[in-house]
Write a protein that holds these residues in place. Structure first.
Motif, mmCIF file in Angstrom:
data_model
loop_
_atom_site.group_PDB
_atom_site.id
_atom_site.type_symbol
_atom_site.label_atom_id
_atom_site.label_comp_id
_atom_site.label_asym_id
_atom_site.label_seq_id
_atom_site.Cartn_x
_atom_site.Cartn_y
_atom_site.Cartn_z
ATOM 1 N N ASP A 81 0.832 -1.204 0.000
ATOM 2 C CA ASP A 81 0.000 0.000 0.000
ATOM 3 C C ASP A 81 0.869 1.258 0.000
ATOM 4 O O ASP A 81 0.573 2.231 -0.703
ATOM 5 C CB ASP A 81 -0.921 -0.016 1.224
ATOM 6 C CG ASP A 81 -1.837 1.197 1.278
ATOM 7 O OD1 ASP A 81 -2.791 1.245 0.498
ATOM 8 O OD2 ASP A 81 -1.595 2.095 2.113
ATOM 9 N N LEU A 93 2.414 1.641 -3.578
ATOM 10 C CA LEU A 93 1.422 2.076 -4.557
ATOM 11 C C LEU A 93 0.964 3.501 -4.297
ATOM 12 O O LEU A 93 0.616 4.235 -5.238
ATOM 13 C CB LEU A 93 0.220 1.128 -4.537
ATOM 14 C CG LEU A 93 0.496 -0.290 -5.068
ATOM 15 C CD1 LEU A 93 -0.693 -1.200 -4.804
ATOM 16 C CD2 LEU A 93 0.817 -0.249 -6.558
ATOM 17 N N SER A 134 0.436 6.476 -6.928
ATOM 18 C CA SER A 134 -0.858 7.142 -7.107
ATOM 19 C C SER A 134 -0.746 8.632 -6.801
ATOM 20 O O SER A 134 -1.360 9.461 -7.486
ATOM 21 C CB SER A 134 -1.925 6.494 -6.222
ATOM 22 O OG SER A 134 -1.614 6.639 -4.844
ATOM 23 N N VAL A 145 8.246 -0.866 -5.808
ATOM 24 C CA VAL A 145 7.417 -2.004 -6.223
ATOM 25 C C VAL A 145 8.268 -3.128 -6.802
ATOM 26 O O VAL A 145 8.108 -4.312 -6.453
ATOM 27 C CB VAL A 145 6.360 -1.544 -7.253
ATOM 28 C CG1 VAL A 145 5.658 -2.757 -7.874
ATOM 29 C CG2 VAL A 145 5.342 -0.627 -6.605
ATOM 30 N N TYR A 179 1.049 -8.922 -5.223
ATOM 31 C CA TYR A 179 1.205 -8.388 -6.580
ATOM 32 C C TYR A 179 0.717 -9.357 -7.643
ATOM 33 O O TYR A 179 0.452 -8.951 -8.781
ATOM 34 C CB TYR A 179 2.665 -8.010 -6.821
ATOM 35 C CG TYR A 179 3.069 -6.752 -6.092
ATOM 36 C CD1 TYR A 179 2.515 -5.530 -6.429
ATOM 37 C CD2 TYR A 179 4.012 -6.788 -5.060
ATOM 38 C CE1 TYR A 179 2.876 -4.365 -5.759
ATOM 39 C CE2 TYR A 179 4.385 -5.636 -4.388
ATOM 40 C CZ TYR A 179 3.813 -4.423 -4.743
ATOM 41 O OH TYR A 179 4.174 -3.277 -4.078
ATOM 42 N N VAL A 192 -4.607 -5.133 -7.109
ATOM 43 C CA VAL A 192 -3.591 -4.074 -7.135
ATOM 44 C C VAL A 192 -4.112 -2.865 -7.902
ATOM 45 O O VAL A 192 -3.958 -1.714 -7.466
ATOM 46 C CB VAL A 192 -2.275 -4.591 -7.763
ATOM 47 C CG1 VAL A 192 -1.296 -3.438 -7.981
ATOM 48 C CG2 VAL A 192 -1.643 -5.659 -6.867
ATOM 49 N N PHE A 229 -4.925 0.916 -6.423
ATOM 50 C CA PHE A 229 -4.412 2.153 -7.037
ATOM 51 C C PHE A 229 -5.564 3.107 -7.350
ATOM 52 O O PHE A 229 -5.471 4.321 -7.094
ATOM 53 C CB PHE A 229 -3.645 1.800 -8.313
ATOM 54 C CG PHE A 229 -3.039 2.981 -9.012
ATOM 55 C CD1 PHE A 229 -1.763 3.420 -8.691
ATOM 56 C CD2 PHE A 229 -3.741 3.665 -10.000
ATOM 57 C CE1 PHE A 229 -1.196 4.518 -9.335
ATOM 58 C CE2 PHE A 229 -3.194 4.757 -10.651
ATOM 59 C CZ PHE A 229 -1.917 5.184 -10.309
#
Length: 329
Positions: free
Chosen positions: A118, A121, A125, A165, A206, A212, A216
């Motif tokens: 989280d 991501l 984002s 990531v 993932y 996922v 996002f």
């Protein structure tokens, strides 16, 4: 690190005080007082972004193992409260949130993996949201040197998030602890085993690509909803601005605050950001600093109760453990 944080906090506070001193302090106070209950309403609007972030986090946990939205929103509230008000470089909130959620998830490695993913991501984002803000700014014909610097920072955020990531998917943590375990003659065997479990859990996260993507999307929705706070605050401060202006302000302020994560509460940086972005959009410095004050009031109205609620919950947990412990004679 404590000394560095204290120095940065003092420097940031000095910058904020200087910015206010150079403007009409009386006018800023008058604007904030006149807005009154409206700023309280704008602060309460932050509940919507928190719920969106909770839904995003939940998608990274396996279906059937996901705590309810209430638990995840509670953990998100505490997480943001700790990161927003305490000098923890935006790390302490994640640790506290993990402590809350792990009580509702069967495997601790899955709880930790969902939180780590989280975080990664969220960098991507937020960078996407910042790019949206910059695109809107360029579309309406506003540019400046400061905005170019923000763009450079956003590129750095994208690189950092993508690297974060990729490292998680490649099992970098397990590889690192393996090397450290060898250097320390096998004394870190337990840490290496736990790291391998976390790496495995991260790969499983993932591997669920629809979740996922949904995470996002929910995160991006949370960033966009945050612009509602800005729009409402501007409205009650007497500035009738478009939603697009609010999106630009929120996107760039969040990017600047994240870039200055090592400064406790982004003191000074946030205030300076409002002045710079406000000037680009034609908002006078007095109103911009009143808007910055409204954001600080949001922190007090939303995040301070979050810290109190967290401490109250911790006390209940500790008292529950004491009550369940066998009584010695």
């Amino acid at each position: 690190m404590k000394h560095i944080g204290a120095v940065l906090a003092i420097a940031g506070l000095a910058l904020a005080v200087t910015l206010f001193a150079l403007e009409d302090v009386g006018g800023i106070v008058a604007l904030v007082i006149a807005a009154g209950p409206g700023l309280f309403l704008a602060a309460l609007f932050h509940a919507l972004p928190m719920i969106a972030n909770a839904r995003a986090w939940g998608r990274l946990l396996r279906e059937g193992q996901r705590p309810g939205v209430r638990v995840l929103t509670w953990a998100t509230w505490v997480r943001e409260s700790v990161n927003g008000l305490l000098p923890v470089a935006r790390i302490g909130g994640e640790i506290v949130a993990y402590r809350i959620v792990r009580r509702h998830v069967a495997r601790r490695s899955e709880a930790a993996a969902s939180l780590v993913a989280d975080m990664a991501l969220s960098v991507l984002s937020q960078a996407s949201f910042a790019l949206l803000g910059l695109a809107l700014l360029f579309a309406i014909g506003h540019t400046s040197t400061a905005i170019a610097q923000v763009l450079a920072g956003v590129v750095g955020m994208i690189t950092l998030g993508a690297g974060f990531v990729l490292a998680q998917r490649a099992g970098a943590l397990g590889a690192l602890t393996r090397v450290l375990d060898r250097l320390f003659a096998g004394r870190l065997g337990l840490a290496h085993t736990q790291s391998l479990r976390l790496d495995q859990a991260l790969r499983a996260v993932y591997a669920r690509r629809p979740d996922v993507v949904a995470c996002f999307a929910w995160q991006l929705a949370g960033w966009v909803l945050g612009a509602g706070e800005i729009w409402l605050a501007l409205h009650f401060l007497g500035q009738e601005r478009s939603v697009l202006d609010a999106l630009v302000i929120e996107a760039l302020i969040q990017a600047m605050s994240s870039a200055a994560f090592i400064v406790p509460g982004a003191l000074g940086v946030q205030e300076g950001g409002f002045v710079v972005i406000g000037a680009v959009l034609g908002i006078d410095a007095t109103t911009a600093l009143a808007l910055a004050t409204a954001r600080r009031l949001r922190d007090v109205i939303i995040f301070f109760p979050g810290l109190i609620a967290w401490q109250w919950a911790e006390m209940r947990v500790r008292s529950g453990r004491s009550a369940s412990a066998p009584q010695s004679r």
